[in-house]
Design an enzyme around this catalytic site. Structure first.
Site, PDB file in Angstrom:
ATOM      1  N   HIS A  64       0.879  -1.174   0.000  1.00 56.48           N
ATOM      2  CA  HIS A  64       0.000   0.000   0.000  1.00 56.48           C
ATOM      3  C   HIS A  64       0.918   1.226   0.000  1.00 56.48           C
ATOM      4  O   HIS A  64       1.983   1.195   0.617  1.00 56.48           O
ATOM      5  CB  HIS A  64      -0.828   0.123   1.279  1.00 56.48           C
ATOM      6  CG  HIS A  64      -1.791  -0.985   1.550  1.00 56.48           C
ATOM      7  ND1 HIS A  64      -1.428  -2.153   2.142  1.00 56.48           N
ATOM      8  CD2 HIS A  64      -3.134  -1.060   1.365  1.00 56.48           C
ATOM      9  CE1 HIS A  64      -2.497  -2.924   2.301  1.00 56.48           C
ATOM     10  NE2 HIS A  64      -3.548  -2.284   1.834  1.00 56.48           N
ATOM     11  N   ASP A  67       2.101   2.088   3.555  1.00 56.97           N
ATOM     12  CA  ASP A  67       3.001   1.272   4.357  1.00 56.97           C
ATOM     13  C   ASP A  67       4.430   1.343   3.814  1.00 56.97           C
ATOM     14  O   ASP A  67       5.377   1.146   4.552  1.00 56.97           O
ATOM     15  CB  ASP A  67       2.520  -0.182   4.566  1.00 56.97           C
ATOM     16  CG  ASP A  67       1.959  -0.862   3.343  1.00 56.97           C
ATOM     17  OD1 ASP A  67       0.839  -1.366   3.429  1.00 56.97           O
ATOM     18  OD2 ASP A  67       2.651  -0.897   2.317  1.00 56.97           O
TER      19      ASP A  67
HETATM   20  C1  XUL Z   1      -7.659  -6.503   4.447  1.00 54.56           C
HETATM   21  C2  XUL Z   1      -6.913  -6.920   3.251  1.00 54.56           C
HETATM   22  C3  XUL Z   1      -6.067  -5.862   2.612  1.00 54.56           C
HETATM   23  C4  XUL Z   1      -6.051  -5.907   1.127  1.00 54.56           C
HETATM   24  C5  XUL Z   1      -5.289  -4.768   0.486  1.00 54.56           C
HETATM   25  O1  XUL Z   1      -8.432  -7.487   5.012  1.00 54.56           O
HETATM   26  O2  XUL Z   1      -6.978  -8.049   2.842  1.00 54.56           O
HETATM   27  O3  XUL Z   1      -4.779  -5.968   3.128  1.00 54.56           O
HETATM   28  O4  XUL Z   1      -5.488  -7.108   0.664  1.00 54.56           O
HETATM   29  O5  XUL Z   1      -5.757  -3.534   0.874  1.00 54.56           O
END
Ligand code: XUL
Ligand code: CO
Length: 405
Positions: A64, A67
């Site tokens: 992300h 992060d």
């Molecule tokens: C949350 C989840 C996230 C997504 C990406 O449950 O799975 O980490 O994969 O935002």
């Protein structure tokens, strides 16, 4: 095996999850991290992550925006900080040969998204989310990502007493149209994926499961523009098995990628355990082989160690346990396909639909009244047993034959 087992490590759990839970603080030992929000620290973390992937021979990663890089004081500042990390990880990708499976934007942690991002009652939150996704799409393209993922963590409601559900779903569709148009505009040719989840942190997430998400895509003219990223623990939270969710996605030619983890039966949380259940990995690889393998997708370990597995060596144990379980699953799935008994059983089970009459009915050449007329000539419908227990025993038999396919 390497072609099918396109493993990815995820940045958020592997590098940014201190393993806290709602009742206790972080336990993970992270000697490479000084705990600060500095860009230097963010780069050190990235160095440790790529060293880890190199040592584990994991070929892909996912992240992300927030992060990977800390947020700045303004959108422009955040974008500048992210750019310096992108330059850094780009060099790490070059040096190690590790590739980006997918990127995404975190549209759920910051308080500005407390009511949702695209589905917020405040247009301001929508605009901030648009800025973040625009940048995250650009950096995913720069880093050569195969896909881009949308997980609508807060795109849902906490209570219907304050929610205009119809309006929020329209806003979500508008947001996805804008993002898809922009992705193509900048030349991103990878897959755009939506990751269904029924709830947590919301009471209800609009992309609640594969069928609901496909229905949403069709309703808002987004079908074909987006595929699905199916996660095991989200499937089970939705009350479905992973093989159910995969089958639904594959039936609609819409399986893009997989978040490979598993839940804890009986515990209603997204516990994101590493996938070590051999029946689960066999079912997953059977589905993947059945659709002819991944194109842009892979097996992203969206998984975290238990809070008690706090030593750095546990990062290795956990990822290796997941990879070994999937290697076993791939071999077992190949054995199941070579054995052929399941495929033959399913084909035989529907044999009546391959007769001239069956083909006429299925293709709409017989009216309801003609069907009724034909039914009156049947004294006893011809039916055979579903033989579920026999099939389950065959599955056990094949899974227990260890070794090569
Ligand atoms: C949350 C989840 C996230 C997504 C990406 O449950 O799975 O980490 O994969 O935002
Ligand atoms: Co996920």
């Amino acid at each position: 095996m390497q072609d099918h087992l396109r493993f990815a490590a995820c940045y958020w759990h592997t590098m940014r999850n201190g393993l806290s839970d709602p009742f206790g603080s972080a336990t993970a030992q992270t000697p490479w991290d000084d705990g600060s929000q500095s860009i230097e620290n963010a780069k050190n973390r990235a160095d440790a992550f790529f060293e880890f992937m190199e040592k584990c021979q994991i070929g892909y990663w996912c992240f992300h925006d927030r992060d990977l890089a800390p947020e700045g004081n303004s959108i422009a500042d955040s974008e500048k900080i992210l750019d310096s990390l992108v330059t850094h990880v780009s060099a790490l990708q070059q040096r190690t040969g590790v590739k980006l499976l997918w990127g995404t934007a975190n549209l759920f942690s910051h308080p500005r998204y407390m009511h949702g991002a695209a589905t917020s009652p405040s247009v301001d939150s929508f605009l901030c989310a648009a800025a973040q996704v625009r940048k995250a799409l650009e950096v995913t393209l720069t880093l050569g990502g195969s896909s881009y993922v949308f997980w609508g963590g807060r795109e849902g409601y906490t209570t219907l007493l304050n929610t205009d559900l119809a309006r929020e779903r329209e806003h979500l569709a508008r947001f996805l149209h804008l993002a898809a148009d922009y992705a193509r505009h900048i030349g991103f040719t990878g897959a755009l994926l939506i990751e269904p989840k029924p709830h947590e942190p919301t009471t209800h997430q609009y992309d609640s499961n594969a069928e609901a998400t496909l229905n949403f895509l069709r309703e808002f003219n987004l079908f074909g523009k987006f595929k699905l990223n199916i996660e095991t623990n989200h499937a089970t939270l939705a009350g479905h098995s992973m093989e159910h969710e995969l089958s639904v996605a594959i039936a609609a030619h819409s399986l893009g990628s997989i978040d490979a983890n598993m839940g804890t039966p009986g515990l209603g949380w997204d516990t994101d355990r590493f996938p070590t259940d051999l029946y689960l990995t066999t079912h997953v690889m059977l589905a993947v082989l059945g659709m002819g393998g991944f194109q842009a997708g892979g097996l992203n370990f969206d998984a975290k160690r238990r809070r008690e597995s706090f030593e750095p060596i546990d990062l290795f144990h956990s990822h290796i346990a997941g990879m070994d379980a999937f290697a076993f699953g791939l071999k077992a799935a190949a054995r199941i396909r070579a054995d052929g008994r399941f495929a033959r059983f399913i084909q035989d089970r529907y044999a009546s639909w391959s007769t001239p009459l069956g083909i006429e009915v299925a293709s709409g050449k017989r009216s309801l009244s003609e069907c009724a007329e034909l039914a009156s000539q049947i004294s006893q419908p011809s039916l055979v047993s579903g033989r579920q227990e026999m099939l389950e025993a065959i599955l056990n038999e094949i899974i227990l034959q260890r070794g090569g396919a």
